[in-house]
Structure formats: structure tokens, C-alpha cells
Design a protein around this motif. Sequence first.
Motif, PDB file in Angstrom:
ATOM      1  N   ASP B  15       0.870  -1.421  -0.038  1.00 27.83           N
ATOM      2  CA  ASP B  15       0.031   0.174  -0.076  1.00 27.83           C
ATOM      3  C   ASP B  15       0.712   1.240  -0.004  1.00 27.83           C
ATOM      4  O   ASP B  15       0.401   2.153  -0.556  1.00 27.83           O
ATOM      5  CB  ASP B  15      -0.933   0.256   1.245  1.00 27.83           C
ATOM      6  N   LEU B  16       1.856   1.079   0.724  1.00 23.52           N
ATOM      7  CA  LEU B  16       2.904   2.535   0.862  1.00 23.52           C
ATOM      8  C   LEU B  16       3.401   2.644  -0.451  1.00 23.52           C
ATOM      9  O   LEU B  16       3.621   3.772  -1.010  1.00 23.52           O
ATOM     10  CB  LEU B  16       3.881   2.162   1.957  1.00 23.52           C
ATOM     11  N   ALA B  17       3.984   1.397  -0.989  1.00 25.39           N
ATOM     12  CA  ALA B  17       4.568   1.857  -2.504  1.00 25.39           C
ATOM     13  C   ALA B  17       3.519   2.315  -3.404  1.00 25.39           C
ATOM     14  O   ALA B  17       3.745   3.371  -4.293  1.00 25.39           O
ATOM     15  CB  ALA B  17       5.112   0.380  -3.099  1.00 25.39           C
ATOM     16  N   THR B  18       2.338   1.685  -3.320  1.00 24.87           N
ATOM     17  CA  THR B  18       1.138   2.056  -4.411  1.00 24.87           C
ATOM     18  C   THR B  18       0.695   3.794  -4.037  1.00 24.87           C
ATOM     19  O   THR B  18       0.811   4.489  -5.015  1.00 24.87           O
ATOM     20  CB  THR B  18      -0.031   1.377  -3.916  1.00 24.87           C
ATOM     21  N   ALA B  19       0.819   4.029  -2.927  1.00 19.07           N
ATOM     22  CA  ALA B  19       0.536   5.487  -2.438  1.00 19.07           C
ATOM     23  C   ALA B  19       1.635   6.345  -3.116  1.00 19.07           C
ATOM     24  O   ALA B  19       1.342   7.343  -3.590  1.00 19.07           O
ATOM     25  CB  ALA B  19       0.701   5.726  -1.048  1.00 19.07           C
ATOM     26  N   LEU B  70      -0.379   7.554   4.554  1.00 18.92           N
ATOM     27  CA  LEU B  70      -0.406   7.607   6.242  1.00 18.92           C
ATOM     28  C   LEU B  70      -1.024   6.602   6.622  1.00 18.92           C
ATOM     29  O   LEU B  70      -0.530   5.940   7.730  1.00 18.92           O
ATOM     30  CB  LEU B  70      -1.222   8.816   6.346  1.00 18.92           C
ATOM     31  N   ARG B  71      -2.169   5.929   6.078  1.00 18.75           N
ATOM     32  CA  ARG B  71      -2.711   4.760   6.856  1.00 18.75           C
ATOM     33  C   ARG B  71      -1.881   3.669   6.705  1.00 18.75           C
ATOM     34  O   ARG B  71      -1.897   2.936   7.599  1.00 18.75           O
ATOM     35  CB  ARG B  71      -4.086   4.299   5.781  1.00 18.75           C
ATOM     36  N   SER B  72      -1.113   3.428   5.631  1.00 19.80           N
ATOM     37  CA  SER B  72      -0.227   2.203   5.540  1.00 19.80           C
ATOM     38  C   SER B  72       0.883   2.450   6.626  1.00 19.80           C
ATOM     39  O   SER B  72       1.324   1.480   7.131  1.00 19.80           O
ATOM     40  CB  SER B  72       0.098   2.157   4.301  1.00 19.80           C
ATOM     41  N   LEU B  73       1.325   3.721   6.825  1.00 20.12           N
ATOM     42  CA  LEU B  73       2.334   3.674   8.018  1.00 20.12           C
ATOM     43  C   LEU B  73       1.854   3.506   9.249  1.00 20.12           C
ATOM     44  O   LEU B  73       2.382   2.763   9.979  1.00 20.12           O
ATOM     45  CB  LEU B  73       2.905   5.275   7.920  1.00 20.12           C
ATOM     46  N   ARG B  74       0.627   3.776   9.482  1.00 21.08           N
ATOM     47  CA  ARG B  74      -0.309   3.420  10.576  1.00 21.08           C
ATOM     48  C   ARG B  74      -0.259   1.830  10.981  1.00 21.08           C
ATOM     49  O   ARG B  74      -0.224   1.521  11.967  1.00 21.08           O
ATOM     50  CB  ARG B  74      -1.347   4.181  10.850  1.00 21.08           C
ATOM     51  N   GLN B  75      -0.666   1.213   9.684  1.00 21.13           N
ATOM     52  CA  GLN B  75      -0.905  -0.175   9.732  1.00 21.13           C
ATOM     53  C   GLN B  75       0.436  -1.238   9.489  1.00 21.13           C
ATOM     54  O   GLN B  75       0.227  -2.171   9.066  1.00 21.13           O
ATOM     55  CB  GLN B  75      -1.849  -0.723   8.959  1.00 21.13           C
ATOM     56  N   ALA B  76       1.624  -0.135   9.770  1.00 24.52           N
ATOM     57  CA  ALA B  76       2.605  -0.871   9.244  1.00 24.52           C
ATOM     58  C   ALA B  76       3.125  -2.392   9.900  1.00 24.52           C
ATOM     59  O   ALA B  76       2.612  -2.595  11.089  1.00 24.52           O
ATOM     60  CB  ALA B  76       4.070  -0.175   9.787  1.00 24.52           C
ATOM     61  N   GLY B  77       3.472  -3.134   9.250  1.00 24.91           N
ATOM     62  CA  GLY B  77       3.488  -4.612   9.674  1.00 24.91           C
ATOM     63  C   GLY B  77       2.441  -5.621   9.248  1.00 24.91           C
ATOM     64  O   GLY B  77       2.644  -6.914   9.547  1.00 24.91           O
TER      65      GLY B  77
END
Lengths: 501, 164
Positions: B15-19, B70-77
Amino acid sequence: MNDPFTMLAGGFSYVLGGGAIFHALWATLLGIVVGALPGLTATMGVALLTTLTFSMGPQVAMLVLVCVYVGAIYGGSRSAILLNIPGTPASAASTLDGYPLAMQGQAGRAMGISTLGSWLGTLFGTLMLAIFAPTLGDFALSFGSYEMFWVALFGIIIAGSLSGGDSLKGYLAGFIGLFVATVGQESNHAYARFAFGNSDLAGGLGLLPVLVGVFGVSEVMGAMRGATVQAVSSKIDSVIPRISDVTKYWRTILRSGGLGTFIGAMPGLGEDIAAWTSYAAAKRTSKERHLFGKGSVEGLMAAETGESACVPGAIIPVLTLGVPGSAPAAVLMAAMMIHGLNPGPMLAISTPEFIYQIVAMLIIADMVKLIYGLILVRPLLWVLLIPRSRLMPIVFVLCTIGAYAITSRLFDVYVMLGAGLVGFILRELKFPMAPLVLGVVLGELLDKNLLRGLVLSGGDISPFFTRPISAFLFALTLLATLYAVPGLPGRLRGMLRRKPA
Amino acid sequence: MSSGADDAPVSARADLATAAVLLALGIAIIVESWGMPRFVVQSGTGLTAPGIVPGFHGAMIVLLAGLLGLRSLRQAGTKGAPATDVGSVALTAALGLIYAVGLIGRLPFWLAAALFVFSFTACFEWRASAGRRVRRLAEAAVLGLLTGGAVTYVFERIFLVRLP
């Protein structure tokens, strides 16, 4: 002045002229086969046939497309019942009770219920279309540029919020679709946007090559990945539906028909959501709740009636607003534009008879579907077992013809390929496809009406929020967005509950 | 709202890469839209500038991609579903690319279609079945020729569609 019954009779006589029954017969069969085969969806069937019927007259082409659409949504339940794999996403809810019924040795009965439910659903939805489309069309005539801008944006937002899964990704998909629609010459100054000096890009990315790519090529790629399928059993009991199944569940049928049509009429919410909502509503009110998920006749009936009522429902906003109610309806709308029929509010003025011609086409398609549903049992089972390694390359060849046929540009084949690859990657990343399609189809509507509204108001954006219908549509769009914010609906409900105390 | 095995979530890293990719796309759209001519003289107001609408879309993509990041950073892991059959997908994409870019337009359409269907079926069935490969190859060849012939005939003669 224009008596609906005379218009409907006129519609039938118009549609039935010129060997129409022959076209209805092959197109509905093709639709059922496309729907039944996992990996081929209704949207893809309609998109491919749009380009392949390009040289036919609008009357025959529309009939073929309506038949494929109606057939494909129904066909998906065959694989749902026999293989536990929804043939189209619309049939996912049918697997819950259809497959358990088949496992209990009642595959024939399940198929009979699905045939009957689907038949009644489309009939109900078509009735609603005939009653409401002319009135809604008249109402839509009062919409100006400001309102049409909101209608387009509302369609994309609600599709993003509710089309299943992640709404943030739904919105992103919608705006990516809108962006794709801006490529090429715009209508005010003929400036070629994002063309970088390339004359092919200046012509724009064709709507159908993009749709054939997203729904054809990327589905072929997705289908080649899965495991091979096996049918539940080769012994099938009678598919002739029982009258008692209808009389016992008439409330469920009416409720699912109404819900399905309503959800179809909402821009961007497709057959899958109609089926799930009808199923959930039936489960909530059923006396046999414990049977749901274990082979409930009522559950299967609700899902089938809901998804099939959604088909005419999704055509209502196409005819009245020029905004599609579902992904296959979006392609159908594109086909109407290609054939010079101008879907939208002006239809009620320019060709009011077209609404009744569509009603006649839907009824013909529904009747043909019923006949096939009752007689074609074993041949459809064989079709389901065709190995994908043999079917998919043929589908891919048809995709390239479909992309090329309209403008005879090889560039369109490359667009199809690019859209297919991007579509596949987005799908893998769990981006819903319905908002994307809606964005591509509604891009021009939004573009024109936003700029026209700004020019009319001299750059003032307040009419977008102050005119009564605009304000209402803006509020709806805002609500749809807020609904999708994680945790917010629950918190709001909590606040409302606390207040009266 | 749907069921099935396909519903496994995407990993936070994907998700982070997509973002990041979408953020770059959105910024590129805004920059390109900003640089478009405004046609102020022709329209008098500049309100019909071609860049307004794509600029709006670009801004929305930037905003939404930012939220996704931002969401993917919060859900990291968060672990996603295991990778699916990459080989089959890559093979399909490669064959499709060779056919659409390399064969179409250079060979007669029936031959291009026949070669594509033959190689597609042959490749996938070769991987799947150890025995009876000769028979499978023969069947693939027949299927390819039949498809090429039938498709060309049906679309060119009956539907009157022009073929590449």
C-alpha cells in the motif's frame, strides 16, 4: 398525448422487426455462457459485443447488448451453484445457499429457483423502469450544469464508498478513471491534454479499448492464475421450478425486486451489491434464518431476484441522467453513444420511444433467458468444464479485435494492452474496478459541466452549493464520503442515541 | 461486501509503494496541468482553461494517495496474502505482449491469431501435463488454426468488422 401502452406496443413492434428473435436467441445464450464461465464477466461480455456489433444497426446492436447483459448476470449463478465459484461477481451471494443445495443433491432445484428468481427479478425491474424512467427523465430536464457536475461526482463517490472493500482505494480508482478521460483534445479550445506531441494520444484514449483492457485482458490474466475447477456432481435432479417456492416466498421476491431495482438505479452500485443487500434483508426478516448459508431456498431466491432486478434498475439512470447504474450499464451507455443514441435527460424529448424499446428488449431477453434456463442444463455443464488454457487465448484474440474494430487504429490495441496490465495490477492491489469504469465514462460529463458552470457563473462557485437540487446532491455526496470514513458512522450513531436521553 | 479467498488484505508495504507511485502521478498531473495554456484572451475569463479539470483530478489523487500512505504507515507490519502464481501471470502477459505488439499488423490476422492460440495453449498445457504432450500439442495446433480461421471468417464476412 403519448399513451404508455401504445408506446410499449410500438417498442415491441420496432424491436421484433428484422429477425430480432434470432439475435435475441444467440445473444442471450452467449450472455449466459459468458456469465457462467468464471473469469468472464457481464461487463466484459457487453464491452466485447459492443465493438463486435459495431457495424449493425442501433436497434439490433442494442438488443444484442441487452440480451448479453441480462443473460450474463443470470449465467453467473450456474457456476455459483455447481462449482461454488461465482461466474460473475454478481453471483457471489448465490454461492452461499446455491452450493450447499447442490451438495445436498438438489442442484436441479437450486438452478430452478435461480432461473425463476432471476426471471421474476428482471421482470419486476423492467416494470419499475417502464413506470419511473419517463417521469424521472422529465424531472432530470430541470438539471443544469451545476447539478450534472454533482451527479457525476456523486456517482463516483458512492461507487467508491460502497462498491465493496476499501473506499479510499475506491475513490482513488474513480479519480484515476476521471484522469484517463481527460487525455486528448478537450472540447473548449481543442487543446490536446497530456498528448506530448503524439497525434494518437491527442485523439484521446478510446473508452472501449480501455474498458476491454480493464475487463478483458486483466480478467484473462487473473483467470490463468487459479486452480482448475471441478463440478459438484454429474447427476442433476429436475430443474423445473416448483410453484410452492414462489407462493411461499412472494414477500422475499417483492422485497428483493424492489431493493435490487433501487440499488441498480443508484449510480455505480452494481448487481453484486444488489444481491448482497437483498440476501441480507431476507436473512434479517426470515423465519428460517437458521437455514441461511446451509442451503436456504429463500436466501438463493433473494440473491437471484436482487441481482437480476438490478439490471433494468441500472439502466434507469442511463436513460434519465446519462449516468450508469453499474459497470455493465456503463458499457451499455458507451454503446448507446457510439450508435448515436444520446442517453440522458434529452432522451425524453428527442426519442421518448427509445425508453419503451429498451423495455421491450429487456422483456424479450428475460423470456429467452427463462427458456434457456429450463432447457439448457447439461450443455452448460460441459461449457463450465472447458479448460482455461484453451478458452482464454480465444478470449484474448476477441479482445484485440474488439479494441481495433471501432477506429481501426493499432494504437487502440496498445491502449487495451496497457489498460489491461494497469487494471490487473490495480485489481491485485485490491482497487475496486466499478469506480474506475464510472470515472472513465463520466469524465467528459464532469469536465464539460464543471467548466460550463464556472463560465455561466463568472467563476463563482456558490451556485454549486446554493441551488436547491445542487445543495441536495452536494449533501448526498458529502454523506457518502462521511459514511466511508472508518469509525465515523458508529460514532455519529452513538451521538444521536445519547442526545434524546 | 463480498466473500471468498480473494479478500485477503494487501500488505502495508504494498500500500505504501502504491501510495508513493500515485502521489508521483498526481503531482505530475498537477505540474502538467499548470503548464497548459490558459486561453485567457479567447475566453475573456480564463475559466475554460484546459488545465482546471485535470488539475482538480490530480489534486484529489495527491490528497487520497497521501491518506493511503499515512494509513499504511499506521498499519505497518500488516502481512498480505502470499504471492499468487506469478509465473502464469507473467507468461500470459508476455504471450499477450508478443502477440499484440509483435505479430498483429505484421502477419495476416488469421495466422497471428492461430500462432498466439497455439503457443498459449501449448505453453500452459505443457506445464500442466507430463504425459501425452504430443497429443496436447496437436490439439493446440488444431485449436489455433480453427480459431484463426473461424474468427477471421465470422468477423470479416458476417459482422463486417475490420481486422488488424
